[in-house]
Design a protein around this motif. Structure first.
Motif, PDB file in Angstrom:
ATOM      1  N   PRO A 156      47.669 -35.597  46.483  1.00 20.57           N
ATOM      2  CA  PRO A 156      48.235 -35.778  48.001  1.00 20.57           C
ATOM      3  C   PRO A 156      47.029 -36.111  48.904  1.00 20.57           C
ATOM      4  O   PRO A 156      46.826 -35.375  49.641  1.00 20.57           O
ATOM      5  N   HIS A 157      46.191 -37.102  48.713  1.00 25.14           N
ATOM      6  CA  HIS A 157      44.924 -37.322  49.165  1.00 25.14           C
ATOM      7  C   HIS A 157      44.843 -38.942  49.118  1.00 25.14           C
ATOM      8  O   HIS A 157      45.078 -39.357  47.882  1.00 25.14           O
ATOM      9  N   LEU A 158      44.798 -39.561  50.283  1.00 23.84           N
ATOM     10  CA  LEU A 158      44.579 -41.003  50.307  1.00 23.84           C
ATOM     11  C   LEU A 158      43.541 -41.517  51.222  1.00 23.84           C
ATOM     12  O   LEU A 158      43.407 -41.169  52.395  1.00 23.84           O
ATOM     13  N   HIS A 159      42.417 -42.220  50.740  1.00 20.20           N
ATOM     14  CA  HIS A 159      41.532 -42.699  51.501  1.00 20.20           C
ATOM     15  C   HIS A 159      41.910 -44.188  51.874  1.00 20.20           C
ATOM     16  O   HIS A 159      42.167 -44.996  50.771  1.00 20.20           O
ATOM     17  N   LEU A 160      42.226 -44.120  53.118  1.00 18.99           N
ATOM     18  CA  LEU A 160      42.934 -45.659  53.656  1.00 18.99           C
ATOM     19  C   LEU A 160      42.019 -45.990  54.805  1.00 18.99           C
ATOM     20  O   LEU A 160      42.354 -45.831  55.919  1.00 18.99           O
ATOM     21  N   PRO A 161      41.007 -46.816  54.450  1.00 19.87           N
ATOM     22  CA  PRO A 161      40.265 -47.486  55.856  1.00 19.87           C
ATOM     23  C   PRO A 161      40.750 -48.109  56.658  1.00 19.87           C
ATOM     24  O   PRO A 161      41.460 -48.859  56.325  1.00 19.87           O
ATOM     25  N   VAL A 162      40.649 -47.876  57.998  1.00 18.23           N
ATOM     26  CA  VAL A 162      41.255 -48.613  58.953  1.00 18.23           C
ATOM     27  C   VAL A 162      40.287 -49.359  59.862  1.00 18.23           C
ATOM     28  O   VAL A 162      40.615 -50.576  60.450  1.00 18.23           O
ATOM     29  N   GLN A 163      38.963 -48.937  59.850  1.00 20.49           N
ATOM     30  CA  GLN A 163      37.912 -49.527  60.584  1.00 20.49           C
ATOM     31  C   GLN A 163      37.894 -49.403  62.060  1.00 20.49           C
ATOM     32  O   GLN A 163      37.033 -49.240  62.710  1.00 20.49           O
ATOM     33  N   SER A 164      39.171 -49.696  62.743  1.00 20.63           N
ATOM     34  CA  SER A 164      39.232 -49.737  64.187  1.00 20.63           C
ATOM     35  C   SER A 164      40.817 -49.619  64.606  1.00 20.63           C
ATOM     36  O   SER A 164      41.546 -49.748  63.756  1.00 20.63           O
ATOM     37  N   GLY A 165      40.787 -49.075  65.721  1.00 18.18           N
ATOM     38  CA  GLY A 165      42.178 -48.991  66.200  1.00 18.18           C
ATOM     39  C   GLY A 165      42.743 -50.002  67.260  1.00 18.18           C
ATOM     40  O   GLY A 165      43.691 -49.998  67.566  1.00 18.18           O
ATOM     41  N   SER A 166      41.854 -50.808  67.273  1.00 18.27           N
ATOM     42  CA  SER A 166      42.167 -52.056  68.443  1.00 18.27           C
ATOM     43  C   SER A 166      42.381 -53.201  67.680  1.00 18.27           C
ATOM     44  O   SER A 166      41.966 -53.728  66.934  1.00 18.27           O
ATOM     45  N   ASP A 167      43.786 -53.845  67.968  1.00 22.98           N
ATOM     46  CA  ASP A 167      44.293 -55.171  67.516  1.00 22.98           C
ATOM     47  C   ASP A 167      43.187 -56.257  67.582  1.00 22.98           C
ATOM     48  O   ASP A 167      42.926 -57.041  66.763  1.00 22.98           O
ATOM     49  N   ALA A 168      42.381 -56.316  68.862  1.00 23.90           N
ATOM     50  CA  ALA A 168      41.516 -57.217  69.094  1.00 23.90           C
ATOM     51  C   ALA A 168      40.491 -57.130  68.121  1.00 23.90           C
ATOM     52  O   ALA A 168      40.043 -58.222  67.409  1.00 23.90           O
ATOM     53  N   VAL A 169      40.032 -55.996  67.749  1.00 22.01           N
ATOM     54  CA  VAL A 169      38.751 -55.838  66.890  1.00 22.01           C
ATOM     55  C   VAL A 169      39.412 -55.913  65.396  1.00 22.01           C
ATOM     56  O   VAL A 169      38.553 -56.831  64.608  1.00 22.01           O
ATOM     57  N   LEU A 170      40.386 -55.632  65.058  1.00 21.62           N
ATOM     58  CA  LEU A 170      40.829 -55.655  63.949  1.00 21.62           C
ATOM     59  C   LEU A 170      41.058 -57.219  63.402  1.00 21.62           C
ATOM     60  O   LEU A 170      40.909 -57.871  62.255  1.00 21.62           O
ATOM     61  N   ALA A 171      41.476 -58.249  64.422  1.00 21.62           N
ATOM     62  CA  ALA A 171      41.577 -59.557  64.309  1.00 21.62           C
ATOM     63  C   ALA A 171      40.063 -60.210  64.071  1.00 21.62           C
ATOM     64  O   ALA A 171      40.191 -61.008  63.202  1.00 21.62           O
ATOM     65  N   ALA A 172      39.318 -59.674  65.086  1.00 17.16           N
ATOM     66  CA  ALA A 172      38.207 -60.297  64.739  1.00 17.16           C
ATOM     67  C   ALA A 172      37.290 -60.014  63.507  1.00 17.16           C
ATOM     68  O   ALA A 172      36.861 -60.727  62.918  1.00 17.16           O
ATOM     69  N   MET A 173      37.642 -58.799  62.825  1.00 16.25           N
ATOM     70  CA  MET A 173      37.282 -58.460  61.746  1.00 16.25           C
ATOM     71  C   MET A 173      37.946 -59.018  60.404  1.00 16.25           C
ATOM     72  O   MET A 173      37.498 -58.922  59.314  1.00 16.25           O
ATOM     73  N   ASN A 174      39.047 -59.886  60.792  1.00 15.71           N
ATOM     74  CA  ASN A 174      39.746 -60.435  59.811  1.00 15.71           C
ATOM     75  C   ASN A 174      40.421 -59.416  58.871  1.00 15.71           C
ATOM     76  O   ASN A 174      40.435 -59.489  57.588  1.00 15.71           O
ATOM     77  N   ARG A 175      40.950 -58.119  59.452  1.00 17.65           N
ATOM     78  CA  ARG A 175      41.413 -57.189  58.418  1.00 17.65           C
ATOM     79  C   ARG A 175      42.698 -57.404  58.060  1.00 17.65           C
ATOM     80  O   ARG A 175      43.104 -56.859  57.000  1.00 17.65           O
ATOM     81  N   GLN A 176      43.363 -58.317  58.408  1.00 18.51           N
ATOM     82  CA  GLN A 176      44.989 -58.917  58.205  1.00 18.51           C
ATOM     83  C   GLN A 176      45.665 -57.818  58.184  1.00 18.51           C
ATOM     84  O   GLN A 176      46.768 -57.834  57.371  1.00 18.51           O
ATOM     85  N   HIS A 177      45.495 -56.890  59.235  1.00 21.62           N
ATOM     86  CA  HIS A 177      46.581 -55.840  59.421  1.00 21.62           C
ATOM     87  C   HIS A 177      46.421 -55.570  60.861  1.00 21.62           C
ATOM     88  O   HIS A 177      45.461 -55.772  61.531  1.00 21.62           O
ATOM     89  N   THR A 178      47.442 -55.079  61.627  1.00 19.71           N
ATOM     90  CA  THR A 178      47.353 -54.708  62.937  1.00 19.71           C
ATOM     91  C   THR A 178      47.252 -53.001  62.854  1.00 19.71           C
ATOM     92  O   THR A 178      47.576 -52.277  61.829  1.00 19.71           O
ATOM     93  N   ARG A 179      47.268 -52.410  64.110  1.00 17.02           N
ATOM     94  CA  ARG A 179      47.171 -51.046  64.360  1.00 17.02           C
ATOM     95  C   ARG A 179      48.426 -50.478  63.849  1.00 17.02           C
ATOM     96  O   ARG A 179      48.720 -49.585  63.335  1.00 17.02           O
ATOM     97  N   ASP A 180      49.770 -51.220  64.331  1.00 12.45           N
ATOM     98  CA  ASP A 180      51.046 -50.726  64.141  1.00 12.45           C
ATOM     99  C   ASP A 180      51.346 -50.779  62.694  1.00 12.45           C
ATOM    100  O   ASP A 180      51.895 -49.938  62.214  1.00 12.45           O
TER     101      ASP A 180
END
Ligand code: 5AD
Ligand code: SF4
Length: 452
Positions: free
Chosen positions: A263-287
């Protein structure tokens, strides 16, 4: 017998690769040595993810050069090899900056290592190998038949097709490649036969695993985990590192249905901001990320999360950073890694004009790390008084002590448990320390505690 010293930088995939390098050089008469001092061959298995990691390699090479010269003055030789992601990214530049280097070998060419050693011995010029051939690599290299530790790594997937704008991995490790399931199962069985009780499946994008199954179908990570869970004697399974976009429904369900999956999962998010996630090309949103966390918790209520964060990505505003803090408060992490954005040549973000000033990055990092540490401590505190199964891995610092891992990956020190190394035992958690826990055996068994 010749002495081999390997220094490993960076991620667990490099730890796995270093073990394979040692295996492949054993037939040439190389035996592992704990220091570079008297080594006939020194391998730096390097990391290129952030600038500091890469620069460390060059300062280490400076020290090795002096050692090599000293040895030469005594009529002895020392072969210096640079492996891993710096080798892949910088190639010939390494021998140009440091002429003492004999071998440069990228992560996908490790199976050619013995041949390069022979080549380096034959002629004085340096040997370079940076092809991308993951299939060949794994055909040739897999976990040796030697004794295993109670916990083992097993690389099942390599490379990345995501191209986050800050990251060098798609360039150094190449395109996503998944090993066939049958090869992985055979390696897992071998590890278990030689003493492994826990296996961590590794990949840069491990949950994007899509390997050929023995039934001719393409297997997902969930299907593979199900298969490996059938292995007798294997008590625990973990996997890392995952991308939020690849948390498939069957994998989320596996966290509820597979008892051996920890029961442990490493799930990197990098940022909590949708604008930054989009700029990073993370292909997911905060929600999307928060919804995933919720669904995984529904499947396995006690799951502990860890993550990676980058602060000071180009263009990140105070408000963006506040969004990251707010996300951290919402999720509540058991553990996390956080970094200042580091410009990596050749990646799209390196060319961005709006770089965040260094003092701003430092202040944000400090604030984020403060919050993450508070959460980690709270998670540790909440474990006090609980009973949990530990897999004892190694000797502790004190006589008779052993260190095991909790299901949530926390190291736990237990007195009088030295004789239990390699086994799973229920313990009582007594106290949370800064980065570990202290526990005690439920039925203290003080007999036969060997000295060490
Ligand atoms: N700067 C800072 N951190 C980075 N990471 C990857 N690239 C960079 C970079 N250029 C971090 C990410 C990743 C972790 C392994 O390293 O958080 O998840
Ligand atoms: Fe790098 Fe993004 Fe690939 Fe992870 S998913 S290895 S951060 S490019």
């Amino acid at each position: 017998m010749k002495k081999l010293f390997i220094k490993t930088y960076g991620c667990q995939m490099n730890v796995y690769d270093s073990a394979r390098i040692a295996d492949s050089l054993a037939p040439l008469g190389f035996v592992a040595s704990a220091t570079a001092q008297d080594a006939d061959m020194v391998v730096l298995n390097t990391c290129h993810i952030r600038e500091k990691a890469a620069e460390k390699v060059y300062s280490e090479l400076g020290r090795l050069r002096r050692m090599k010269e000293e040895r030469a003055s005594r009529g002895e030789s020392m072969v210096i090899a640079v492996a891993g992601c710096v080798a892949q990214a910088e190639g010939r530049e390494i021998t140009r900056r440091q002429s003492a280097v004999d071998i440069v070998v990228g992560p996908q060419s490790l199976h050619r290592f013995p041949e390069l050693v022979a080549r380096a011995a034959r002629d004085a010029s340096s040997a370079l190998e940076t092809d991308f051939a993951p299939e060949e690599k794994f055909d040739v290299l897999s976990a040796s038949s030697g004794a295993s530790a109670p916990t083992a790594f097993l690389t099942i997937q390599e490379g990345c097709d995501k191209f986050c704008t800050f990251c060098v991995v798609p360039y150094t490790r190449g395109a996503e490649y998944s090993r066939p399931a049958i090869q992985i199962e055979a390696e897992a069985r071998r590890l278990v036969e030689h003493g492994a009780r826990e296996i961590t499946l590794l990949g840069q994008n491990v949950n994007a695993y899509r390997g050929e199954g023995p039934d001719g179908e393409t297997w997902s990570l969930a299907r593979l985990l199900q298969q490996l869970a059938e292995i007798d004697g294997l008590e625990r399974l973990r996997y890392t590192t995952s991308h939020p976009r690849d948390m498939a429904d069957d994998l989320i369900a596996a966290h509820g249905s597979l008892g051996k999956l920890m029961p442990h999962l490493h799930l990197p998010v990098q940022s909590g901001s949708d604008a930054v996630l989009a700029a990073m090309n993370r292909q997911h949103t905060r929600d999307h990320y928060l919804r995933l966390i919720e669904r995984i918790r529904e499947a396995r209520a006690d799951i502990a999360f860890s993550s990676d964060f980058i602060v000071g990505y180009p263009g990140e505003t105070d408000a963006d950073f506040e969004d990251t803090l707010a996300l951290v408060r919402t999720v509540s992490y058991a553990q996390a890694f956080s970094f200042k954005y580091s410009r990596r040549p050749g990646t799209p973000a390196a060319a961005a004009r709006k770089q965040v000033p260094e003092p701003v990055k430092s202040a944000r990092l400090q604030e984020l790390q403060g919050l993450l540490t508070t959460q980690q401590n709270a998670f540790g505190k909440a474990c006090e008084g609980r009973r949990m199964p530990l897999l004892f891995e190694k000797a502790g610092r004190e006589r008779g002590q052993a260190v095991g891992r909790s299901p949530y990956l926390q190291p736990v020190h237990v007195d009088g448990a030295f004789h239990l190394i390699g086994t799973m035992v229920d313990v009582q958690i007594d106290e949370a320390l800064a980065n570990s826990l202290r526990g005690s055996l439920l039925r203290p068994d003080c007999e036969q505690v060997p000295a060490h």
